[in-house]
Each structure stands twice: as structure tokens, then as C-alpha cells.
Design a protein around this motif. Structure first.
Motif, PDB file in Angstrom:
ATOM      1  N   LEU A 294      41.614 -32.078 -62.269  1.00 19.88           N
ATOM      2  CA  LEU A 294      40.750 -32.192 -63.502  1.00 19.88           C
ATOM      3  C   LEU A 294      42.248 -30.630 -63.844  1.00 19.88           C
ATOM      4  N   CYS A 295      41.311 -30.136 -65.104  1.00 20.94           N
ATOM      5  CA  CYS A 295      41.558 -29.761 -66.520  1.00 20.94           C
ATOM      6  C   CYS A 295      40.784 -28.728 -66.655  1.00 20.94           C
ATOM      7  N   LYS A 296      41.201 -27.356 -66.470  1.00 18.79           N
ATOM      8  CA  LYS A 296      40.585 -26.605 -67.646  1.00 18.79           C
ATOM      9  C   LYS A 296      39.441 -27.019 -68.394  1.00 18.79           C
ATOM     10  N   GLY A 297      38.146 -26.421 -68.271  1.00 20.64           N
ATOM     11  CA  GLY A 297      37.117 -26.679 -70.001  1.00 20.64           C
ATOM     12  C   GLY A 297      37.203 -28.441 -69.663  1.00 20.64           C
ATOM     13  N   ASP A 298      37.013 -28.870 -68.217  1.00 23.50           N
ATOM     14  CA  ASP A 298      36.522 -30.186 -68.206  1.00 23.50           C
ATOM     15  C   ASP A 298      35.758 -30.493 -67.818  1.00 23.50           C
ATOM     16  N   THR A 299      34.874 -31.623 -67.991  1.00 18.53           N
ATOM     17  CA  THR A 299      33.324 -31.494 -66.904  1.00 18.53           C
ATOM     18  C   THR A 299      32.798 -31.977 -66.218  1.00 18.53           C
TER      19      THR A 299
END
Length: 305
Positions: A7-12
């Protein structure tokens, strides 16, 4: 094995209920936890449906699951709660869709059935960890349990030792292999089906809740009589919560474990805080692991790429 992308920040992330009823207010209470991780949350269309003791019909729950697997904007599916019902729709899961859209799948308890079916049908590594309505929304959800979600953002080698909790050796040795398993009673329910748990040359995790010692004895006896226990390379005994016997005379759960595992010929350790407990040590199922009774350690390789 297929490893999902980190995951990356901003992912849903998508949230759906594949089994028992999920209280929408509890789900909403848990959403800020993920927002604080820098994630957006999308709820399944049927997440708060009611169909008897299920969170919607089998078709509705399956539809939510397929929609989230196919949606390229959803990078992970975190399940709302367990309960019962996942095994009802696993024969209808589009495993080719899952294989072609590998993403993080996170949950435990009844989700064990889905973990097992998906891993054995597709090779996807999935995650055994706390869920929204049943865990994260509760006041006793702790910092340590929350910190286990960090492994989804960066490939992380997990090390479990007595620094986390006391561990008890039932039979000595060292081994390595794929880590599989989950909830013991759910694993038993896969027996005799096309999704029967494959333990051969693997390290088996077992945990459960609300099962008296005689019930755990019965389940372990079935695994023993079926030859399953002889196939495993090692056994990790997670948390067995609320196992106090209501009988006048009973073995303790520890005595049951000693009876089955003290001379089994493979390394067996109990005391892991994995299961219906806090803190909750979350793990990637299907990842490669090493178990040693000599230093009382379980080392698990990363579950994301």
C-alpha cells in the motif's frame, strides 16, 4: 506464491462483510484508523445487509467481493468481521479474477475458509489480522495491534519471540516452510471438500475462541486420525480464548495440547498472540516462515512486494 503490491498513502481500501452481520456504526468507528494511515475507505454496496445471521445473501456478499477485486482503484480488501458464512460462497468465487488482480486481503476467524481457498486455488498470499467491526472499533484495540498494519506499506520480516508473550515448547526442533492455517474449527469444516486445508510440508497455525477443551480435543483428534498432523513440518499454536470448561471434571486446554503435541516429532510452540486476542500479531498466510524451539522464535518473510 503471488505477493500483492504494498500500500501507499492515498490508496483506497475496500471494506465488505463476507460472513456474519456487521454493524455499520462499528464499521464507521473503525474508519478513522485507516484514514490516519493515509488511506481512503470505500464500503461495499451490501456491507450492512441482513439476511438471517449473514451479511446479505451469498450472491450479495460474493458480488461485493468480486466488485472490489475487479476495481483497480481498490488496493486492499479489509473484511468487516468474521462470524460464519464465508465457506458458503467459496465455490462461486472467480479465482481467475483473483489471480489476475492480486491485492491485499485481510481478516481472520471465519475468513480462514476464504484464505485457504484463495491460497490453494491461486497462490495468493493473504493476511490474518484484526477486522473493523469486531476488533478495530472496540475500545481495547491497542497500539501494538494497530502497528501490525505497517507491514502492508513496506515489505517487512516479522519476528515473534518471548519479547511479545511467553511461549511454551511442546516438542523441540527447527523447521521452515510455508505458513498456513487459521481458525481451527473453520479448518475442520474444509475437510472433505475441494478446499480441504493442505498441510503437507507446511507450518500450521491454529487458533480459536469459545471452544471447551473437549471440543478442541475432538478437533485435534480428527486431524490426527485423518493423518493431517503427520503431514505438517511444525505447528504454531495461537490464542485459544474463552476455553474454560463448564464440565465438573475436565482437562485444561494446555493439557490437551500436551497430549497431542508433546511427542509428535515436529517443533510445536504455543502462546502466540495470534487470534481472537489483544495484542493481535498479524501475519501473512502463505509466506515462508522459520520456527525454532531453541530460541523460541517464529520468523516470517514479507507478505507484500
Amino acid at each position: 506464491m503471488i505477493f500483492p503490491n504494498r500500500l501507499c498513502k492515498g490508496d483506497t481500501i475496500g471494506v465488505m462483510a463476507p460472513a456474519g452481520l456487521a454493524d455499520l456504526e462499528d464499521i464507521k468507528k473503525a474508519i478513522p484508523f485507516f484514514e490516519n494511515l493515509g488511506l481512503c475507505v470505500q464500503l461495499g454496496q451490501h456491507v450492512d445487509n441482513v439476511y438471517g445471521y449473514l451479511a446479505g445473501t451469498d450472491q450479495e456478499r460474493l458480488e461485493d467481493f468480486h466488485d472490489m477485486v475487479a476495481n483497480p482503484n481498490i488496493k486492499a480488501i479489509i473484511f468487516a468481521r468474521g462470524g460464519y458464512g464465508t465457506g458458503r460462497f467459496v465455490p462461486s468465487v472467480n479465482y481467475e479474477l483473483v489471480r489476475c488482480n492480486p491485492k491485499i486481503l485481510w481478516g481472520y476467524s471465519d475468513i480462514t475458509y476464504l484464505h485457504t481457498a484463495i491460497r490453494q486455488q491461486t497462490g495468493l498470499v493473504t493476511f490474518h489480522g484484526p477486522m473493523l467491526a469486531s476488533d478495530i472499533a472496540k475500545p481495547h484495540f491497542d497500539y501494538f495491534s494497530g502497528s501490525m498494519f505497517k507491514q502492508l506499506f513496506q515489505p517487512t520480516c516479522l519476528i515473534y519471540s518471548e519479547y511479545i508473550s511467553p511461549l511454551y515448547v511442546h516438542d523441540a526442533g527447527e523447521t521452515e516452510g510455508q505458513l498456513v492455517g487459521g481458525n481451527l474449527s473453520v479448518l475442520l469444516s474444509t475437510m472433505g471438500t475441494p478446499y480441504e486445508i493442505d498441510m503437507k510440508d507446511k507450518i500450521l497455525l491454529i487458533e480459536d475462541i469459545g471452544e471447551e477443551p473437549y471440543r478442541v480435543d475432538s478437533m485435534l483428534n480428527q486431524l490426527k486420525m485423518s493423518g493431517k498432523l503427520r503431514e505438517a513440518r511444525g505447528i504454531v499454536i495461537g490464542d485459544f480464548a474463552n476455553t474454560e470448561s463448564k464440565l465438573k471434571h475436565s482437562f485444561t486446554i494446555e493439557e490437551v495440547f500436551n497430549d497431542y503435541f508433546s511427542n509428535i516429532g515436529i517443533p510445536v510452540i504455543s502462546g502466540f498472540k495470534i487470534g481472537h486476542c489483544f495484542p493481535h500479531f498479524s501475519i501473512p498466510l502463505g509466506a515462508y516462515a522459520k520456527l525454532s524451539t531453541y530460541n523460541k522464535q517464529l520468523i516470517i518473510e514479507p507478505g507484500v512486494r
